[in-house]
Design a protein around this motif. Structure first.
Motif, PDB file in Angstrom:
ATOM      1  N   PRO A   2      87.550 -19.347  -5.214  1.00 56.56           N
ATOM      2  CA  PRO A   2      88.604 -18.625  -5.658  1.00 56.56           C
ATOM      3  C   PRO A   2      88.297 -16.533  -5.794  1.00 56.56           C
ATOM      4  O   PRO A   2      86.684 -16.554  -6.104  1.00 56.56           O
ATOM      5  CB  PRO A   2      88.778 -19.436  -6.991  1.00 56.56           C
ATOM      6  CG  PRO A   2      87.968 -19.908  -6.911  1.00 56.56           C
ATOM      7  CD  PRO A   2      87.075 -20.054  -5.920  1.00 56.56           C
ATOM      8  N   GLU A   3      88.938 -15.257  -5.796  1.00 57.34           N
ATOM      9  CA  GLU A   3      88.837 -14.514  -5.998  1.00 57.34           C
ATOM     10  C   GLU A   3      88.734 -14.423  -7.810  1.00 57.34           C
ATOM     11  O   GLU A   3      89.549 -15.009  -8.318  1.00 57.34           O
ATOM     12  CB  GLU A   3      89.460 -13.754  -5.343  1.00 57.34           C
ATOM     13  CG  GLU A   3      89.346 -12.188  -5.635  1.00 57.34           C
ATOM     14  CD  GLU A   3      90.054 -10.978  -4.909  1.00 57.34           C
ATOM     15  OE1 GLU A   3      90.576 -10.419  -4.887  1.00 57.34           O
ATOM     16  OE2 GLU A   3      91.838 -12.074  -4.207  1.00 57.34           O
ATOM     17  N   LEU A   4      87.733 -13.682  -8.186  1.00 55.16           N
ATOM     18  CA  LEU A   4      87.517 -13.552  -9.480  1.00 55.16           C
ATOM     19  C   LEU A   4      86.894 -11.546  -9.456  1.00 55.16           C
ATOM     20  O   LEU A   4      85.989 -11.476  -8.431  1.00 55.16           O
ATOM     21  CB  LEU A   4      86.980 -14.005 -10.272  1.00 55.16           C
ATOM     22  CG  LEU A   4      85.632 -14.913 -10.082  1.00 55.16           C
ATOM     23  CD1 LEU A   4      84.596 -13.897 -10.829  1.00 55.16           C
ATOM     24  CD2 LEU A   4      85.554 -16.219 -10.724  1.00 55.16           C
ATOM     25  N   ARG A  68      90.455 -13.596 -13.207  1.00 56.16           N
ATOM     26  CA  ARG A  68      90.812 -13.839 -12.092  1.00 56.16           C
ATOM     27  C   ARG A  68      91.913 -12.062 -11.526  1.00 56.16           C
ATOM     28  O   ARG A  68      91.470 -11.650 -12.276  1.00 56.16           O
ATOM     29  CB  ARG A  68      92.183 -14.663 -12.254  1.00 56.16           C
ATOM     30  CG  ARG A  68      91.624 -16.381 -11.944  1.00 56.16           C
ATOM     31  CD  ARG A  68      92.197 -17.760 -11.417  1.00 56.16           C
ATOM     32  NE  ARG A  68      93.785 -17.006 -12.070  1.00 56.16           N
ATOM     33  CZ  ARG A  68      94.895 -17.981 -12.655  1.00 56.16           C
ATOM     34  NH1 ARG A  68      94.219 -19.464 -11.508  1.00 56.16           N
ATOM     35  NH2 ARG A  68      95.779 -17.823 -12.762  1.00 56.16           N
ATOM     36  N   PRO A  69      92.103 -12.651 -10.629  1.00 63.01           N
ATOM     37  CA  PRO A  69      92.817 -10.499 -10.168  1.00 63.01           C
ATOM     38  C   PRO A  69      93.938 -10.741 -10.985  1.00 63.01           C
ATOM     39  O   PRO A  69      94.437  -9.477 -11.167  1.00 63.01           O
ATOM     40  CB  PRO A  69      93.280 -10.990  -8.550  1.00 63.01           C
ATOM     41  CG  PRO A  69      92.452 -12.056  -7.945  1.00 63.01           C
ATOM     42  CD  PRO A  69      91.422 -13.328  -9.233  1.00 63.01           C
ATOM     43  N   ASP A  70      95.133 -11.249 -11.468  1.00 63.45           N
ATOM     44  CA  ASP A  70      95.715 -10.393 -12.586  1.00 63.45           C
ATOM     45  C   ASP A  70      95.237 -11.016 -14.077  1.00 63.45           C
ATOM     46  O   ASP A  70      96.437 -10.066 -14.127  1.00 63.45           O
ATOM     47  CB  ASP A  70      96.962 -12.941 -12.735  1.00 63.45           C
ATOM     48  CG  ASP A  70      96.398 -13.549 -13.124  1.00 63.45           C
ATOM     49  OD1 ASP A  70      95.743 -14.028 -13.268  1.00 63.45           O
ATOM     50  OD2 ASP A  70      97.352 -14.371 -12.699  1.00 63.45           O
ATOM     51  N   THR A  72      94.136 -13.175 -15.823  1.00 63.15           N
ATOM     52  CA  THR A  72      93.385 -14.246 -16.747  1.00 63.15           C
ATOM     53  C   THR A  72      92.156 -14.898 -17.190  1.00 63.15           C
ATOM     54  O   THR A  72      91.398 -15.075 -16.026  1.00 63.15           O
ATOM     55  CB  THR A  72      94.245 -15.530 -15.364  1.00 63.15           C
ATOM     56  OG1 THR A  72      95.696 -14.921 -15.280  1.00 63.15           O
ATOM     57  CG2 THR A  72      94.114 -16.761 -16.380  1.00 63.15           C
ATOM     58  N   ILE A  74      88.994 -16.414 -16.677  1.00 63.93           N
ATOM     59  CA  ILE A  74      88.357 -18.320 -16.511  1.00 63.93           C
ATOM     60  C   ILE A  74      86.811 -18.305 -16.797  1.00 63.93           C
ATOM     61  O   ILE A  74      86.398 -19.765 -16.872  1.00 63.93           O
ATOM     62  CB  ILE A  74      88.631 -18.131 -14.438  1.00 63.93           C
ATOM     63  CG1 ILE A  74      87.901 -17.627 -14.244  1.00 63.93           C
ATOM     64  CG2 ILE A  74      89.601 -17.832 -14.483  1.00 63.93           C
ATOM     65  CD1 ILE A  74      85.866 -17.677 -14.012  1.00 63.93           C
ATOM     66  N   PHE A 102      90.413 -24.388 -15.420  1.00 64.76           N
ATOM     67  CA  PHE A 102      89.627 -23.518 -13.939  1.00 64.76           C
ATOM     68  C   PHE A 102      88.987 -24.709 -13.575  1.00 64.76           C
ATOM     69  O   PHE A 102      88.793 -24.390 -12.658  1.00 64.76           O
ATOM     70  CB  PHE A 102      89.991 -22.402 -13.949  1.00 64.76           C
ATOM     71  CG  PHE A 102      91.025 -21.553 -14.583  1.00 64.76           C
ATOM     72  CD1 PHE A 102      92.276 -21.075 -14.462  1.00 64.76           C
ATOM     73  CD2 PHE A 102      90.736 -20.698 -15.957  1.00 64.76           C
ATOM     74  CE1 PHE A 102      93.165 -20.146 -14.531  1.00 64.76           C
ATOM     75  CE2 PHE A 102      92.034 -20.972 -16.405  1.00 64.76           C
ATOM     76  CZ  PHE A 102      93.279 -20.108 -15.480  1.00 64.76           C
ATOM     77  N   TYR A 107      85.647 -22.060  -9.181  1.00 66.16           N
ATOM     78  CA  TYR A 107      84.606 -21.062 -10.498  1.00 66.16           C
ATOM     79  C   TYR A 107      84.287 -20.982 -10.582  1.00 66.16           C
ATOM     80  O   TYR A 107      83.407 -19.853 -10.472  1.00 66.16           O
ATOM     81  CB  TYR A 107      86.749 -21.053 -11.903  1.00 66.16           C
ATOM     82  CG  TYR A 107      88.344 -20.526 -11.453  1.00 66.16           C
ATOM     83  CD1 TYR A 107      88.182 -18.478 -10.618  1.00 66.16           C
ATOM     84  CD2 TYR A 107      89.067 -21.197 -10.851  1.00 66.16           C
ATOM     85  CE1 TYR A 107      89.130 -18.646 -10.099  1.00 66.16           C
ATOM     86  CE2 TYR A 107      90.632 -20.794 -10.642  1.00 66.16           C
ATOM     87  CZ  TYR A 107      90.174 -19.482 -10.563  1.00 66.16           C
ATOM     88  OH  TYR A 107      91.688 -18.715  -9.995  1.00 66.16           O
TER      89      TYR A 107
END
Length: 158
Positions: A2-4, A68-70, A72, A74, A102, A107
């Protein structure tokens, strides 16, 4: 994976995290049979305060929030830009934690990769960490991420 991204922890996040990390560390020391439950939390708070005498502003420490990109959050990272025993060119990962909701989604691996990148960005070539024996999920993550055992403590109940 996942992107972070990671960003510095805020003062409010640090205040909340300071107690939470001490509680987790104390519980792990009790589970490992190293500390008595009655004194574990105070010992953990004292130990962490010694490592972070200036709190969030302690020199040589990275206290980061994984997001996260939004936006959030994690998880969290606590990295020392130096080794507790003085190993040259080696940083030390005191804490990595993914929020429970998550976990199991990649993550942890993404956060570990972000820690490694943060260490490289500081000009250091190695990252070391400690993992408790009662945490096989973390041990697997580190082993499959290329970490190798450099010391090992063992105990037998007689």
């Amino acid at each position: 994976m996942p992107e972070l991204s990671v960003r510095p922890m805020t003062q409010a996040e640090f205040a909340q995290w300071r107690y939470a990390i001490a509680r987790r560390f104390a519980d792990s020391k009790v589970a490992a049979g190293s500390w008595a439950a009655e004194t574990a939390l105070e010992r953990a708070l004292t130990a962490n305060d010694a490592l972070l005498p200036d709190g969030l502003a302690t020199e040589g420490m990275l206290l980061l929030k994984g997001v996260r990109p939004d936006g959030t959050p994690i998880g969290r990272l606590w990295i020392r830009l130096g080794h507790p025993d003085g190993a040259a060119g080696c940083a030390f990962l005191y804490d990595i934690e993914v929020e429970p909701e998550f976990r199991g989604a990649g993550y942890g691996r993404a956060l570990l990769a972000a820690a490694e990148e943060a260490v490289r960005a500081q000009g250091l070539a190695e990252l070391e960490l400690n993992v408790f024996g009662h945490n096989p999920v973390a041990m697997s993550l580190y082993a499959t991420s290329g970490y190798r055992v450099v010391t090992q403590q063992m105990r037998k109940t007689l």
